[in-house]
Design a protein around this motif. Structure first.
Motif, PDB file in Angstrom:
ATOM      1  N   PRO A   1       0.845  -1.196   0.000  1.00 21.31           N
ATOM      2  CA  PRO A   1       0.000   0.000   0.000  1.00 21.31           C
ATOM      3  C   PRO A   1       0.885   1.253   0.000  1.00 21.31           C
ATOM      4  O   PRO A   1       2.007   1.234   0.535  1.00 21.31           O
ATOM      5  CB  PRO A   1      -0.785  -0.107   1.309  1.00 21.31           C
ATOM      6  CG  PRO A   1      -0.691  -1.532   1.711  1.00 21.31           C
ATOM      7  CD  PRO A   1       0.610  -2.050   1.184  1.00 21.31           C
ATOM      8  N   ARG A   2       0.368   2.340  -0.565  1.00 22.90           N
ATOM      9  CA  ARG A   2       1.192   3.550  -0.684  1.00 22.90           C
ATOM     10  C   ARG A   2       1.672   4.047   0.681  1.00 22.90           C
ATOM     11  O   ARG A   2       2.816   4.484   0.817  1.00 22.90           O
ATOM     12  CB  ARG A   2       0.428   4.668  -1.408  1.00 22.90           C
ATOM     13  CG  ARG A   2       1.292   5.901  -1.622  1.00 22.90           C
ATOM     14  CD  ARG A   2       0.719   6.886  -2.597  1.00 22.90           C
ATOM     15  NE  ARG A   2      -0.440   7.584  -2.044  1.00 22.90           N
ATOM     16  CZ  ARG A   2      -0.949   8.713  -2.542  1.00 22.90           C
ATOM     17  NH1 ARG A   2      -0.397   9.245  -3.627  1.00 22.90           N
ATOM     18  NH2 ARG A   2      -2.004   9.279  -2.004  1.00 22.90           N
ATOM     19  N   ALA A   3       0.822   4.002   1.699  1.00 20.74           N
ATOM     20  CA  ALA A   3       1.212   4.498   3.022  1.00 20.74           C
ATOM     21  C   ALA A   3       2.391   3.698   3.568  1.00 20.74           C
ATOM     22  O   ALA A   3       3.311   4.253   4.187  1.00 20.74           O
ATOM     23  CB  ALA A   3       0.034   4.430   3.984  1.00 20.74           C
ATOM     24  N   SER A   4       2.399   2.381   3.338  1.00 22.02           N
ATOM     25  CA  SER A   4       3.495   1.543   3.820  1.00 22.02           C
ATOM     26  C   SER A   4       4.779   1.832   3.041  1.00 22.02           C
ATOM     27  O   SER A   4       5.876   1.881   3.616  1.00 22.02           O
ATOM     28  CB  SER A   4       3.123   0.067   3.703  1.00 22.02           C
ATOM     29  OG  SER A   4       1.981  -0.226   4.477  1.00 22.02           O
TER      30      SER A   4
ATOM     31  N   VAL B   1       2.307  -2.188   9.586  1.00 19.14           N
ATOM     32  CA  VAL B   1       1.899  -3.590   9.698  1.00 19.14           C
ATOM     33  C   VAL B   1       2.431  -4.436   8.532  1.00 19.14           C
ATOM     34  O   VAL B   1       3.025  -5.508   8.754  1.00 19.14           O
ATOM     35  CB  VAL B   1       0.366  -3.703   9.828  1.00 19.14           C
ATOM     36  CG1 VAL B   1      -0.077  -5.163   9.734  1.00 19.14           C
ATOM     37  CG2 VAL B   1      -0.087  -3.093  11.157  1.00 19.14           C
ATOM     38  N   PRO B   2       2.274  -4.028   7.260  1.00 17.70           N
ATOM     39  CA  PRO B   2       2.828  -4.849   6.164  1.00 17.70           C
ATOM     40  C   PRO B   2       4.351  -4.957   6.210  1.00 17.70           C
ATOM     41  O   PRO B   2       4.920  -5.967   5.799  1.00 17.70           O
ATOM     42  CB  PRO B   2       2.368  -4.115   4.892  1.00 17.70           C
ATOM     43  CG  PRO B   2       1.175  -3.321   5.322  1.00 17.70           C
ATOM     44  CD  PRO B   2       1.474  -2.896   6.724  1.00 17.70           C
ATOM     45  N   LEU B   3       5.009  -3.919   6.709  1.00 18.50           N
ATOM     46  CA  LEU B   3       6.474  -3.942   6.798  1.00 18.50           C
ATOM     47  C   LEU B   3       6.929  -4.936   7.856  1.00 18.50           C
ATOM     48  O   LEU B   3       7.923  -5.646   7.680  1.00 18.50           O
ATOM     49  CB  LEU B   3       7.002  -2.543   7.135  1.00 18.50           C
ATOM     50  CG  LEU B   3       6.567  -1.403   6.211  1.00 18.50           C
ATOM     51  CD1 LEU B   3       7.154  -0.078   6.677  1.00 18.50           C
ATOM     52  CD2 LEU B   3       6.953  -1.685   4.769  1.00 18.50           C
ATOM     53  N   LEU B   4       6.156  -5.020   8.960  1.00 19.91           N
ATOM     54  CA  LEU B   4       6.445  -6.006  10.004  1.00 19.91           C
ATOM     55  C   LEU B   4       6.209  -7.421   9.479  1.00 19.91           C
ATOM     56  O   LEU B   4       6.987  -8.343   9.760  1.00 19.91           O
ATOM     57  CB  LEU B   4       5.575  -5.738  11.226  1.00 19.91           C
ATOM     58  CG  LEU B   4       5.867  -4.428  11.984  1.00 19.91           C
ATOM     59  CD1 LEU B   4       4.711  -4.092  12.929  1.00 19.91           C
ATOM     60  CD2 LEU B   4       7.163  -4.550  12.762  1.00 19.91           C
ATOM     61  N   ALA B   5       5.137  -7.584   8.699  1.00 15.57           N
ATOM     62  CA  ALA B   5       4.807  -8.913   8.166  1.00 15.57           C
ATOM     63  C   ALA B   5       5.889  -9.426   7.218  1.00 15.57           C
ATOM     64  O   ALA B   5       6.182 -10.624   7.176  1.00 15.57           O
ATOM     65  CB  ALA B   5       3.457  -8.863   7.458  1.00 15.57           C
TER      66      ALA B   5
END
Length: 543
Positions: free
Chosen positions: A45-48, A81-85
């Motif tokens: 996602p753009r925010a991530s 959250v996606p970066l942690l995943a």
């Protein structure tokens, strides 16, 4: 504000530009981790994406979640959250006490460890004996809702940055500075095949040199480092130039540390400009005078540069004396006119050069403080097209202020016809039009020769009116002969007599100051070519 910066995600667009550039030009050099990173990043996602780029572009790899506040991103906890995943960011990384202190305010240090006098650095030193080991931020602050993100991608991001720039001293700020117009670069047509690294091994070799230098500059023991120093030549010319420079610098360090045998070996291996003279000096210090003399004789038969020849003029008589050999008559030197001045000492921060400038300046004979800027600028303006020619290996990204091979031994040879065409304009009045046209068209663009801040139209007009084309050509040819050495050492001041279309150069020396070697070489050159030059020695009047 430039249009590029109107978009709050400008930095993300810049990062995508870098990834697109690398994907197009270096796809065959990317390893599996780098390819996976680019693909996974584009799918975020753009925010991530934006949060990751914000962290990558900041200093360090540890960030408190509560300090990552960017309006365009929104809730950075959600964006993380996606970066942690993906495992790119770790919210449960263990920190030692020094890392923790780097993230805390002094008030938080007091709250956690008890209030005590002194700065954070002093508190840390006192507490290290009491607290050891590593633990997570939550372990340090169990009642806090905050956390620390540890970024684990910097090696990959540094390699991508290296592929793009061809070095590790340029960084993400180049994009912003260019967008703001602070740095303006010449637009060179860069072919998709143009790149700094030819194969993956080149990239690995650059990083090997870089990491060795980091360890060396950090003070690691030479006995551990020297066996790992790359001494074999490398097939990539500009990488080999980096290797040779590193060997030369390490040789200088060994020489300063009295490790003379090690220095001698490194100088012999590197083939770097100046290394042969250093070998001669080290042989002298080792009392190997016969070997030193033989090498000096060899060098004197074919000097690598004016600088080496200058050193040999001093070394050979000394060696002859030590070996009991007959003296040779000294080489004749052209005389340079001397001026002696006694001036009132100016108030700070006025320099001795500006004091002399004010002393000689007249309305009909203006004086300018130019040092190395004027002749280099005129050369850069006349030869702009040759300097910025899109030759293979010269330009491989949009942020070059000059060709990557500028200081390579074959820089001039690769562009002989181009430079010949530029300098041929000095045989007629064409150079006047050419320099003025470039001055107007390229105003403010970065160049390794043109000093825009020191060159206004009035100075340009006076220089072109008063400096003879034959003397300009001689100076430009000298600059081209040894760009690294001959861009510096030029006299401080220039005085014009526009009505008479004449000028003089003035080198200024304050009390106790002496002429440097590169200045002596320029003075000798000027005297040989009838370029009017004087050396002004200043003493301050007693008050």
């Amino acid at each position: 504000m430039p249009a590029a910066l109107d978009d709050p995600f400008y930095y993300l667009h810049n990062f995508h530009t870098l990834l697109d550039w690398i994907s197009e030009r270096y796809h065959d050099l990317l390893d599996g981790d780098e390819q996976a990173f680019i693909e996974d990043f584009r799918a975020l996602p753009r925010a991530s994406q934006a949060l990751l780029v914000r962290m990558v572009m900041r200093k360090g790899t540890l960030f408190r979640a509560s300090k990552l506040n960017y309006p365009e991103i929104g809730d950075t906890r959600d964006a993380a959250v996606p970066l942690l995943a993906l495992g790119w960011v770790d919210a449960a990384a263990e920190l030692d006490l020094a890392q923790l202190f780097g993230l805390l305010t002094l008030g938080e240090v007091d709250a956690c460890f008890g209030k005590a006098p002194g700065r954070k650095a002093e508190r840390l030193e006192n507490l290290l004996a009491e607290y050891d080991g590593r633990r997570t931020f939550a372990d340090w602050f169990p009642a806090s809702s905050d956390c620390v993100y540890a970024l684990g991608l910097m090696d990959i991001c540094d390699r991508l940055r290296l592929m793009f720039f061809g070095n590790l001293y340029q960084d993400w700020s180049e994009f912003v500075l260019a967008d703001l117009g602070i740095y303006q670069y010449e637009k060179v047509e860069i072919d998709t095949s143009a790149r700094g690294f030819r194969e993956r091994a080149d990239l690995d070799y650059y990083l090997r040199l870089h990491r060795w230098r980091e360890r060396f500059e950090a003070g690691e023991a030479l006995e551990q480092l020297l066996p790992e120093l790359p001494v074999e030549p490398h097939a990539n010319p500009w990488l080999d130039a980096r290797r040779r420079k590193l060997l030369f610098q390490v040789g200088q360090h060994c020489e300063r540390c009295e490790l003379l045998e090690a220095a001698l070996g490194l100088y012999g291996l590197c083939g770097y400009p100046g290394a042969r003279v250093r070998r001669i000096r080290v042989l002298e210090r080792l009392d190997a005078h016969d070997d030193a003399f033989d090498l000096a004789q060899l060098a004197n038969a074919a000097p690598e540069s004016e600088e080496e020849q200058q050193h040999l003029i001093r070394i050979l008589p000394r060696l002859r004396r030590k070996l009991g050999l007959p003296k040779e008559p000294p080489a004749g030197r052209a005389s340079v006119q001397r001026i002696d001045l006694v001036l009132p000492q100016p108030p700070e921060p006025l320099s001795v050069e500006h004091a002399v400038l004010q002393h000689f300046h007249e309305d009909d004979a203006p004086v300018h403080y130019v040092e190395n800027t004027l002749l280099n600028s005129l050369f850069g303006l006349l030869c702009w097209d040759a300097i910025f020619a899109a030759l293979p290996g010269a330009f491989f990204h949009p942020f070059h202020n000059g060709p990557a091979d500028l200081l390579s031994p074959d820089f001039h040879a690769r562009r002989t016809e181009l430079f010949d065409a530029c300098l041929a304009q000095l045989d007629s009045a064409d150079y006047l039009t050419s320099i003025r046209r470039t001055f107007a068209a390229k105003q403010g663009l970065l160049s390794p020769f043109v000093y825009w801040g020191n060159l206004d139209e009035a100075l340009l007009d006076r220089a072109l009116a008063c400096l003879p084309a034959t003397q300009l050509k001689a100076c430009f040819q000298r600059i081209l002969a040894d760009i690294k050495s001959n861009r510096s050492g030029l006299p401080d001041l220039i005085q014009f007599w526009p009505a008479e279309r004449r000028y003089r150069l003035i080198e200024v020396k304050g009390p106790g100051d002496r002429l440097q070697d590169n200045q002596l070489r320029w003075l000798e050159f000027c005297a040989q070519h009838d370029i009017p030059v004087e050396v002004c020695y200043v003493q301050w009047a007693d008050t």
